[in-house]
Write a protein that holds these residues in place. Structure first.
Motif, PDB file in Angstrom:
ATOM      1  N   ASN A  49      36.665 -24.524  33.672  1.00  0.00           N
ATOM      2  CA  ASN A  49      37.828 -24.748  32.799  1.00  0.00           C
ATOM      3  C   ASN A  49      37.682 -23.994  31.480  1.00  0.00           C
ATOM      4  N   LEU A  50      36.501 -24.077  30.881  1.00  0.00           N
ATOM      5  CA  LEU A  50      36.272 -23.392  29.600  1.00  0.00           C
ATOM      6  C   LEU A  50      36.354 -21.876  29.770  1.00  0.00           C
ATOM      7  N   LYS A  51      35.768 -21.372  30.848  1.00  0.00           N
ATOM      8  CA  LYS A  51      35.826 -19.923  31.105  1.00  0.00           C
ATOM      9  C   LYS A  51      37.263 -19.460  31.304  1.00  0.00           C
ATOM     10  N   ALA A  52      38.057 -20.257  32.014  1.00  0.00           N
ATOM     11  CA  ALA A  52      39.458 -19.886  32.249  1.00  0.00           C
ATOM     12  C   ALA A  52      40.222 -19.829  30.936  1.00  0.00           C
ATOM     13  N   THR A  53      39.996 -20.814  30.070  1.00  0.00           N
ATOM     14  CA  THR A  53      40.651 -20.807  28.754  1.00  0.00           C
ATOM     15  C   THR A  53      40.217 -19.587  27.960  1.00  0.00           C
ATOM     16  N   ALA A  54      38.909 -19.338  27.923  1.00  0.00           N
ATOM     17  CA  ALA A  54      38.399 -18.181  27.182  1.00  0.00           C
ATOM     18  C   ALA A  54      38.982 -16.884  27.737  1.00  0.00           C
ATOM     19  N   GLY A  62      29.918 -17.742  28.316  1.00  0.00           N
ATOM     20  CA  GLY A  62      28.718 -17.787  29.155  1.00  0.00           C
ATOM     21  C   GLY A  62      28.737 -18.959  30.106  1.00  0.00           C
ATOM     22  N   GLU A  63      27.555 -19.390  30.514  1.00  0.00           N
ATOM     23  CA  GLU A  63      27.435 -20.466  31.493  1.00  0.00           C
ATOM     24  C   GLU A  63      27.513 -21.848  30.851  1.00  0.00           C
ATOM     25  N   VAL A  99      28.577 -17.652  24.350  1.00  0.00           N
ATOM     26  CA  VAL A  99      28.297 -16.578  25.301  1.00  0.00           C
ATOM     27  C   VAL A  99      26.806 -16.531  25.636  1.00  0.00           C
ATOM     28  N   ASP A 100      25.971 -16.576  24.593  1.00  0.00           N
ATOM     29  CA  ASP A 100      24.534 -16.385  24.785  1.00  0.00           C
ATOM     30  C   ASP A 100      23.751 -17.687  24.928  1.00  0.00           C
ATOM     31  N   ASP A 101      24.414 -18.842  24.780  1.00  0.00           N
ATOM     32  CA  ASP A 101      23.781 -20.162  24.938  1.00  0.00           C
ATOM     33  C   ASP A 101      22.577 -20.330  24.006  1.00  0.00           C
ATOM     34  N   ARG A 102      22.749 -19.919  22.751  1.00  0.00           N
ATOM     35  CA  ARG A 102      21.683 -20.047  21.763  1.00  0.00           C
ATOM     36  C   ARG A 102      21.866 -21.336  20.966  1.00  0.00           C
ATOM     37  N   ASN A 103      20.750 -21.913  20.557  1.00  0.00           N
ATOM     38  CA  ASN A 103      20.732 -23.194  19.859  1.00  0.00           C
ATOM     39  C   ASN A 103      21.017 -22.997  18.373  1.00  0.00           C
ATOM     40  N   LEU A 104      22.198 -23.416  17.926  1.00  0.00           N
ATOM     41  CA  LEU A 104      22.588 -23.256  16.526  1.00  0.00           C
ATOM     42  C   LEU A 104      21.893 -24.233  15.585  1.00  0.00           C
ATOM     43  N   ALA A 105      21.070 -25.120  16.108  1.00  0.00           N
ATOM     44  CA  ALA A 105      20.276 -26.008  15.257  1.00  0.00           C
ATOM     45  C   ALA A 105      18.912 -25.395  14.946  1.00  0.00           C
ATOM     46  N   ASP A 106      18.628 -24.256  15.529  1.00  0.00           N
ATOM     47  CA  ASP A 106      17.344 -23.571  15.351  1.00  0.00           C
ATOM     48  C   ASP A 106      17.446 -22.617  14.153  1.00  0.00           C
ATOM     49  N   ASN A 107      16.571 -22.822  13.168  1.00  0.00           N
ATOM     50  CA  ASN A 107      16.590 -21.986  11.955  1.00  0.00           C
ATOM     51  C   ASN A 107      16.495 -20.501  12.272  1.00  0.00           C
TER      52      ASN A 107
END
Length: 184
Positions: A49-54, A62-63, A99-107
């Motif tokens: 659903n999210l990919k279709a919206t994007a 991303g995944e 897209v890249d599934d990176r953790n935005l809580a990581d400094n």
């Protein structure tokens, strides 16, 4: 006769919104979050659903198997706004997260995004260490509750509200409608 076109300056102000504020800094698998919220959708269905919206908006996606706490990114985003680089930072943060599934809580991730956005990394380190934008995020979250916001993004212009990711023509129509009201 050609229609005369007027131009308008529109100031965009980003505000922090509590996206899954209870998610721990190390994140949660999407499956667990969906289960905790009692949603009857599989992670695979949610991702489709999210990919279709994007895709409908011409955006990459991303995944999205993990959900991360975005509080730190919101604090740095408000700082980036004060530095005049908010769009660059948010573009980088959205790509990193969605897209890249990176953790935005990581400094380290945030500091990479700061550098990519052309912001001063040493200043960002000070902002993170002092949490000098924490109160501003708290105020934005309180305002979001007051306005009964239910989704991000939500756009406000005049007395108009537009909820969710929308194609550009929908935003353009909102702007035109509000400008039409102002000109009367």
């Amino acid at each position: 006769m050609d229609k005369l076109r007027k131009t308008y300056d529109i100031e965009v102000t980003w505000r922090a919104y509590p996206l899954q504020p209870d998610v721990p800094e190390h994140g949660l698998p999407m499956a667990r979050l969906l289960e905790e919220k009692g949603l009857l959708i599989t992670p695979e269905q949610a991702t489709v659903n999210l990919k279709a919206t994007a895709q409908s908006l011409g955006l990459p996606f991303g995944e999205g198997q993990m959900i991360y706490n975005s509080r730190l990114a919101q604090e740095i985003g408000l700082w980036a706004q004060d530095c005049g680089r908010v769009h660059q930072f948010h573009d980088a943060a959205f790509k990193a997260y969605f897209v890249d599934d990176r953790n935005l809580a990581d400094n380290a991730v945030i500091l990479d995004l700061v550098a990519f956005a052309g912001l001063d990394v040493e200043q960002a380190e000070e902002v993170i260490a002092s949490r000098s934008y924490a109160d501003a995020v708290d105020r934005d979250w309180a305002k979001a509750r007051e306005l009964e916001l239910v989704a991000a993004p939500t756009f406000f212009m005049g007395d108009q509200r537009l909820v969710g990711a929308k194609p550009y023509p929908v935003l353009e129509k909102m702007v035109a409608g509000v400008l039409g009201q102002v000109q009367r």
